[in-house]
Write an enzyme that holds these catalytic residues in place. Structure first.
Site, PDB file in Angstrom:
ATOM      1  N   GLU A  37      14.952 -15.283 -15.440  1.00  0.00           N
ATOM      2  CA  GLU A  37      15.043 -14.837 -13.934  1.00  0.00           C
ATOM      3  C   GLU A  37      16.444 -14.644 -13.910  1.00  0.00           C
ATOM      4  O   GLU A  37      17.297 -15.105 -14.058  1.00  0.00           O
ATOM      5  CB  GLU A  37      14.818 -16.250 -13.220  1.00  0.00           C
ATOM      6  CG  GLU A  37      15.013 -16.075 -11.739  1.00  0.00           C
ATOM      7  CD  GLU A  37      14.325 -14.858 -11.059  1.00  0.00           C
ATOM      8  OE1 GLU A  37      13.201 -14.748 -11.153  1.00  0.00           O
ATOM      9  OE2 GLU A  37      15.098 -14.234 -10.639  1.00  0.00           O
ATOM     10  N   TYR A 220      -2.753  -4.065  16.920  1.00  0.00           N
ATOM     11  CA  TYR A 220      -2.788  -2.796  16.176  1.00  0.00           C
ATOM     12  C   TYR A 220      -2.070  -1.746  17.279  1.00  0.00           C
ATOM     13  O   TYR A 220      -2.396  -1.674  18.395  1.00  0.00           O
ATOM     14  CB  TYR A 220      -4.487  -2.328  16.407  1.00  0.00           C
ATOM     15  CG  TYR A 220      -5.466  -3.273  15.133  1.00  0.00           C
ATOM     16  CD1 TYR A 220      -4.590  -4.270  14.295  1.00  0.00           C
ATOM     17  CD2 TYR A 220      -6.566  -3.090  15.345  1.00  0.00           C
ATOM     18  CE1 TYR A 220      -5.383  -4.942  13.580  1.00  0.00           C
ATOM     19  CE2 TYR A 220      -7.311  -3.732  14.427  1.00  0.00           C
ATOM     20  CZ  TYR A 220      -6.776  -4.738  13.803  1.00  0.00           C
ATOM     21  OH  TYR A 220      -7.625  -5.508  12.584  1.00  0.00           O
TER      22      TYR A 220
HETATM   23  C1  LIG Z   1       7.055  -8.164   3.147  1.00  0.00           C
HETATM   24  C2  LIG Z   1       6.102  -8.686   2.070  1.00  0.00           C
HETATM   25  C3  LIG Z   1       5.292  -9.734   2.485  1.00  0.00           C
HETATM   26  C4  LIG Z   1       4.333 -10.363   1.649  1.00  0.00           C
HETATM   27  N1  LIG Z   1       3.534 -11.298   2.188  1.00  0.00           N
HETATM   28  C5  LIG Z   1       2.358 -11.905   1.524  1.00  0.00           C
HETATM   29  C6  LIG Z   1       1.626 -12.803   1.766  1.00  0.00           C
HETATM   30  O1  LIG Z   1       1.558 -12.967   2.967  1.00  0.00           O
HETATM   31  N2  LIG Z   1       0.833 -12.845   0.926  1.00  0.00           N
HETATM   32  C7  LIG Z   1       0.664 -12.876  -0.483  1.00  0.00           C
HETATM   33  O2  LIG Z   1      -0.284 -13.400  -1.162  1.00  0.00           O
HETATM   34  N3  LIG Z   1       1.687 -11.989  -0.786  1.00  0.00           N
HETATM   35  C8  LIG Z   1       2.478 -11.422  -0.117  1.00  0.00           C
HETATM   36  N4  LIG Z   1       3.448 -10.636  -0.413  1.00  0.00           N
HETATM   37  C9  LIG Z   1       3.408 -10.277  -1.633  1.00  0.00           C
HETATM   38  C10 LIG Z   1       3.935 -11.461  -2.799  1.00  0.00           C
HETATM   39  O3  LIG Z   1       4.945 -11.704  -2.248  1.00  0.00           O
HETATM   40  C11 LIG Z   1       3.933 -10.933  -3.908  1.00  0.00           C
HETATM   41  O4  LIG Z   1       2.848 -10.193  -4.490  1.00  0.00           O
HETATM   42  C12 LIG Z   1       4.086 -11.956  -5.142  1.00  0.00           C
HETATM   43  O5  LIG Z   1       5.491 -12.546  -4.836  1.00  0.00           O
HETATM   44  C13 LIG Z   1       4.230 -11.386  -6.396  1.00  0.00           C
HETATM   45  O6  LIG Z   1       4.884 -12.387  -7.167  1.00  0.00           O
HETATM   46  P1  LIG Z   1       5.390 -11.644  -8.446  1.00  0.00           P
HETATM   47  O7  LIG Z   1       5.989 -12.865  -9.318  1.00  0.00           O
HETATM   48  O8  LIG Z   1       4.774 -10.711  -9.261  1.00  0.00           O
HETATM   49  O9  LIG Z   1       6.581 -10.656  -8.171  1.00  0.00           O
HETATM   50  P2  LIG Z   1       8.141 -11.274  -7.227  1.00  0.00           P
HETATM   51  O10 LIG Z   1       7.934 -12.380  -6.457  1.00  0.00           O
HETATM   52  O11 LIG Z   1       8.658  -9.906  -7.034  1.00  0.00           O
HETATM   53  O12 LIG Z   1       9.259 -11.742  -8.444  1.00  0.00           O
HETATM   54  C14 LIG Z   1       9.605 -10.930  -9.334  1.00  0.00           C
HETATM   55  C15 LIG Z   1      10.875 -12.038 -10.043  1.00  0.00           C
HETATM   56  O13 LIG Z   1      11.385 -11.285 -11.056  1.00  0.00           O
HETATM   57  C16 LIG Z   1      12.744 -11.307 -10.880  1.00  0.00           C
HETATM   58  N5  LIG Z   1      13.187 -10.317 -11.715  1.00  0.00           N
HETATM   59  C17 LIG Z   1      13.204  -8.825 -11.474  1.00  0.00           C
HETATM   60  N6  LIG Z   1      13.834  -8.178 -12.431  1.00  0.00           N
HETATM   61  C18 LIG Z   1      14.411  -8.815 -13.398  1.00  0.00           C
HETATM   62  C19 LIG Z   1      14.891  -8.698 -14.451  1.00  0.00           C
HETATM   63  N7  LIG Z   1      15.277  -7.444 -14.950  1.00  0.00           N
HETATM   64  N8  LIG Z   1      15.120  -9.791 -15.456  1.00  0.00           N
HETATM   65  C20 LIG Z   1      14.906 -11.113 -14.910  1.00  0.00           C
HETATM   66  N9  LIG Z   1      14.170 -11.123 -13.745  1.00  0.00           N
HETATM   67  C21 LIG Z   1      13.974 -10.268 -13.016  1.00  0.00           C
HETATM   68  C22 LIG Z   1      13.078 -11.387  -9.552  1.00  0.00           C
HETATM   69  O14 LIG Z   1      14.414 -11.906  -9.319  1.00  0.00           O
HETATM   70  C23 LIG Z   1      11.953 -12.298  -9.023  1.00  0.00           C
HETATM   71  O15 LIG Z   1      12.445 -13.534  -8.827  1.00  0.00           O
HETATM   72  C24 LIG Z   1       4.126 -10.137   0.471  1.00  0.00           C
HETATM   73  C25 LIG Z   1       5.029  -8.988  -0.180  1.00  0.00           C
HETATM   74  C26 LIG Z   1       6.135  -8.206   0.752  1.00  0.00           C
HETATM   75  C27 LIG Z   1       7.115  -7.522   0.143  1.00  0.00           C
END
Ligand SMILES: Cc1cc2nc3c(=O)[nH]c(=O)nc-3n(C[C@H](O)[C@H](O)[C@H](O)COP(=O)(O)OP(=O)(O)OC[C@H]3O[C@@H](n4cnc5c(N)ncnc54)[C@H](O)[C@@H]3O)c2cc1C
Ligand SMILES: *[C@@H]1O[C@H](CO)[C@@H](O)[C@H](O)[C@H]1NC(C)=O
Ligand SMILES: *[C@@H]1O[C@H](CO)[C@@H](O)[C@H](O)[C@H]1NC(C)=O
Ligand SMILES: *[C@@H]1O[C@H](CO)[C@@H](O)[C@H](O)[C@H]1NC(C)=O
Ligand SMILES: *[C@@H]1O[C@H](CO)[C@@H](O)[C@H](O)[C@H]1NC(C)=O
Length: 847
Positions: A37, A220
């Protein structure tokens, strides 16, 4: 209790929702992993929140983090949708239904809290989560991957998983690698896929007066929309979505500063969160907030050789539907399941996995396994992705089409959408290595994988068991079919003649239209003619046989309809009995019933009806069907026999002919009315589940007993009014070789055909009941519960047929099955399912 661990090693890049869920999944499958991470904190507070739906909760329950998460939230109760001018557009159905149906509530909380809990529960494996590891490069070698971090450290593994979010480094490295493998065009397409059209300011605020805990508010507006949730102790989560000046792709996607954010929000402070609470009230109480562009992309290539991506890195959707995180969890859990099969496969080939120095799984094996996983994901994710995309545009009233949907369609389909959503969630994945949590077994809409199919549920095995029904069909066509063939010339002659004379001298003009619809007269006129000999009383024996036969059709057709109206079935399943009913009017139910029963038996194994509330038929449906059967079908049937004028009877018979269609049409409005008059208990009622079960079995009981009574009384009436000296059997049974003899007249042929018609439909009905009883008996025996004896069942059936006739017996037999079904289903829900009763079931708790 550390089991030997596979040498197969997974390098997970990104320690957020997707990465940590995958870590849990691999841990539980004894697959080695490391999480890299880039941040210095596993659970930073960035103002993000996340909605957790039941299917994600089920996985969280499996890995033991659910209870802790549940303690932090106020389950969502209801949703309100407001317009730009502060008018209430609609208030949604009770969201507490979700918890009753799927075992877990709809929840909303800080993403930070979820990450902290996920991390905490990794226990000793926390040491495998490394912070400050920003991955920059990946070397894909034939036998391994080498992952390089910015601090010059490297990590080796068999597979690298990109769980690194929307600007995924691993995805870019995978594309570079794909290009070296000649996938130039595919890669170029992927690189162009990500677009952003909306941006979002999201944040968390202190309790705001006027907002009620457990409520979700949407607004909306033209080009913008608001989503505000009030959770435990009034903590507020908000999202402000706005359309950008244009659609951005790839590198020109804007990044926002604090000044951008403030400028954006300032323009919308007066917009309503509810009729009385403006957005400014929430903004004033902000704890933390962020502004981001909302990228959208659903990529086609999720994996390549030793590369695979999950979560936002490969399916990034807008948050309006709140599914992004749930999809990330689903992808992580299903990837863990797939990798487990790959590694087990490795071990089962006789290789000593704990001793060998490196994994012996070839890159081709990995690629094949991942491609299968990708195909399964791509079958499910696009619907959710499209749903999120459309909802964003509907809420921002993006075009006249979306505006129309927002104001005129969605408000009226709230409960339909909820049903659909719940249904989709029942098809979700869980970790295969862990048992289904007890909570997920007690819900009313069963998860499709909660009760694994037994071999008795396989369609081909069931197809073999319907052999006796095929025999019934063959017998029907050999007897009834032959007689009908021989009667045909008489029928044609009768039609040509244009009139029909009853024994009392009354003449029916056959060319006179009955329906006054040309098509119906041509189609059904001859059918009504076939009933004239019996209903007119020309042949007193046939008259009694038909009176009893036609009455008996009411429990039979009623049961056909009810079987298709159980909770387990979609509404269109009702087309099966309706089609069979219509076909019966033309070909004779004796020919169609065996086919219908066979299809019904093959298509609906016990495992489909037993789980949760699948067996339940909405009491208003059952009640309304009974009312319309008695009030329309049975009355019209008697009107075929009672009026003095044959012409009137003929007319009622013509109406009767339409019953397969008119009956369900009549039932529908009565059912809707009944639903209004007797609403279901509210989901907040702790006894709701028991009440629904009790209401169901009570109505079902009333249904089959009433119809058995009516059929039985009619049968007894025929016994007491039959001409003196004629044995009862001769009313119903044709002689053994009767179908071989030549037909001598129209009415003799028709009488005989109708006797066979009844005989064959009754026989196939009893065969079907026997098949249904056998499957129940097998299931009871596998759970070592009390079962019934075949001798008693056959004895009871014979006695009842003799005393009350076949229709009443069929109704009572079906009722008996319903009672046993109810008992079995209730005992399964209180004691776990059959296969789990063998000591496998463990309550997943916070311990
Ligand atoms: C404004 C907003 C609101 C949202 N609301 C909701 C909601 O209400 N309900 C819902 O289900 N989902 C919601 N989501 C989506 C949800 O947050 C994401 O779908 C979810 O967090 C995806 O998880 P992830 O692990 O794929 O990616 P992320 O949560 O983006 O995690 C990626 C991780 O990888 C790490 N990383 C990145 N690049 C590197 C690298 N090169 N090397 C090492 N580590 C790295 C980052 O630091 C991060 O910790 C929302 C998203 C946004 C933008
Ligand atoms: C990593 O290695 C490069 C080149 O060897 C060096 O310039 C850089 O300072 C190193 N970085 C760290 C964090 O050690
Ligand atoms: C839960 O169901 C939703 C809707 O079908 C789906 O988008 C999501 O991926 C599922 N999540 C899990 C963890 O199964
Ligand atoms: C497998 O591993 C175990 C423990 O590491 C070892 O004792 C055993 O000899 C090995 N078996 C083979 C066939 O290599
Ligand atoms: C039967 O009715 C038709 C149409 O109403 C009429 O043309 C015909 O003459 C009638 N036939 C008899 C025998 O009454």
């Amino acid at each position: 209790m550390e089991a030997p661990q596979s040498k197969f090693r997974v390098v997970i890049v990104g320690g957020s929702i997707a990465g940590l869920t995958l870590a849990h999944g691999l841990l539980r499958n004894n697959i080695d992993f490391v999480v890299l991470e880039s941040r210095d904190d596993i659970a930073p507070q960035v103002g993000a929140s996340i909605s957790i739906n039941p299917n994600g909760s089920r996985i969280f329950d499996q890995i033991g983090v659910f209870d802790e998460i549940r303690d932090l939230v106020e389950p969502l109760r209801q949703e309100e949708i407001w317009s730009d001018s502060g008018k209430l557009i609609t208030r949604s159905v009770d969201l507490r239904l979700v918890s009753e149906r799927l075992g877990y509530p709809a929840m909303f909380l800080d993403r930070q809290a979820v990450l902290a809990i996920l991390y905490k529960h990794l226990g000793a494996a926390q040491s495998r989560v490394l912070l400050n590891k920003k991955v920059t490069e990946v070397d894909h070698l034939p036998e391994k991957v080498v992952v390089h971090c910015a601090d010059n450290t490297t990590f080796e593994g068999d597979l690298v998983v990109g769980a690194d979010g929307v600007r995924s480094t691993i995805r870019y490295r995978m594309w570079d690698y794909m290009e070296t493998r000649g996938l130039i065009r595919e890669t170029a397409e992927e690189r162009k896929r990500m677009k952003s059209e909306y941006n979002c300011v999201f944040g968390i605020a202190e309790p705001t007066p006027g907002l009620v805990s457990g409520m979700l508010y949407r607004t909306y507006g033209e080009g913008y929309s608001l989503l505000v949730i009030s959770s435990k102790h009034g903590r507020v989560y908000y999202f402000f979505f706005a359309k950008m000046d244009k659609v951005y792709t790839g590198n020109d996607t804007p990044q926002y500063s604090q000044a951008d954010l403030e400028e954006q929000v300032a323009k919308y402070l007066g917009k309503p969160v509810t009729g009385t609470v403006p957005f400014s009230e929430v903004i004033q109480r902000t704890v933390t907030q962020t502004m981001v562009p909302l990228e959208e992309a659903l990529f086609k290539h999720w994996c390549m050789d030793r590369f695979v991506c999950i979560g936002d890195s490969i399916h990034k959707m807008t948050p309006n539907l709140g599914q992004g995180g749930m999809c990330a969890i689903e992808s992580a859990a299903s990837l863990a399941n797939s990798l487990a099969t790959l590694v087990v496969h490795d071990a089962s080939e006789g290789k000593n996995i704990s001793a060998s120095s490196s994994s012996s799984i070839s890159v081709d094996e990995i690629h094949r396994c991942l491609k299968n996983w990708e195909a399964a994901r791509l079958a499910r994710i696009p619907t959710v992705y499209a749903g999120s995309r459309d909802l964003t545009r509907i809420e921002a009233l993006a075009s006249p089409k979306y505006k129309f949907i927002a104001f005129y369609i969605l408000p009226y389909f709230g409960s339909y959408l909820l049903d659909l959503n719940c249904l989709m969630m029942t098809g979700s994945v869980k970790l295969d290595c862990e048992p289904a949590p007890a909570r997920s077994l007690q819900c009313t809409m069963a998860y499709t994988d909660s009760y694994p199919q037994t071999s008795a549920d396989k369609a081909w095995k069931r197809a073999l068991k319907v052999a006796p029904l095929v025999a019934c069909y063959a017998a029907a066509s050999a007897t009834m079919g032959a007689v009908v063939q021989k009667t045909m010339p008489y029928l044609i002659k009768q039609i040509a003649q244009g009139t029909w004379m009853a024994s009392n001298g009354e003449v029916i003009n056959l060319t006179e239209p009955i329906y006054h619809v040309q098509f119906l007269d041509n189609l059904l006129g001859p059918m009504a003619l076939c009933f004239l000999p019996s209903i007119s009383g020309s042949d007193p024996q046939s008259r009694l046989q038909m009176l009893s036969f036609m009455t008996d059709l009411s429990p039979v057709y009623g049961i056909w309809l009810l079987e298709s109206l159980r909770n387990s079935e979609s509404w269109y399943k009702v087309l099966l009995p309706i089609t069979a009913g219509i076909a019966s009017q033309f070909c004779g139910i004796g020919m169609i019933a065996p086919l219908y029963f066979a299809v019904e038996y093959i298509a609906t194994p016990l495992s489909r009806i037993l789980p949760g509330h699948n067996r339940i038929i909405d009491p208003s449906t059952t009640g309304a069907l009974l009312v319309s059967l008695l009030g329309s079908y049975n009355l019209i049937t008697y009107a075929n026999f009672i009026p003095r004028a044959i012409e009137t009877r003929h007319w009622y018979n013509a109406i009767w002919q339409l019953f397969p269609v008119t009956l369900p049409l009549l039932q529908l409005p009565i059912a809707l009315l009944a639903r209004r008059l007797f609403p279901r208990p509210p989901p907040a009622d702790p006894d709701a589940k028991t009440k629904i079960q009790r209401r169901n079995i009570r109505t079902v009981r009333f249904f089959y007993r009433t119809l058995a009574l009516v059929s039985g009384l009619t049968f007894i009436y025929t016994r007491f009014t039959k001409p003196q000296g004629t044995p009862m059997a001769s009313l119903f049974f044709p002689g053994l070789t009767e179908h071989l003899a030549p037909v001598t007249s129209f009415s003799q042929g028709i009488t005989l055909a109708l006797q066979y018609d009844q005989l064959m439909s009754v026989a196939s009905g009893f065969v079907w009941l026997a098949l249904r009883f056998r499957e129940l008996k097998e299931r009871q025996e596998s759970r070592s519960e009390a079962t019934f004896s075949w001798w008693k069942a056959v004895g009871a059936c014979a006695a009842s047929t003799f005393a009350l006739g076949p229709g009443a017996t069929f109704a009572l037999g079906w009722g008996w099955r319903e009672e046993m079904l109810e008992q079995l289903a209730v005992s399964m829900q209180s004691g776990g399912s059959g296969h789990l009763a063998e000591g496998e079931v463990v309550m997943q708790g916070g311990k």
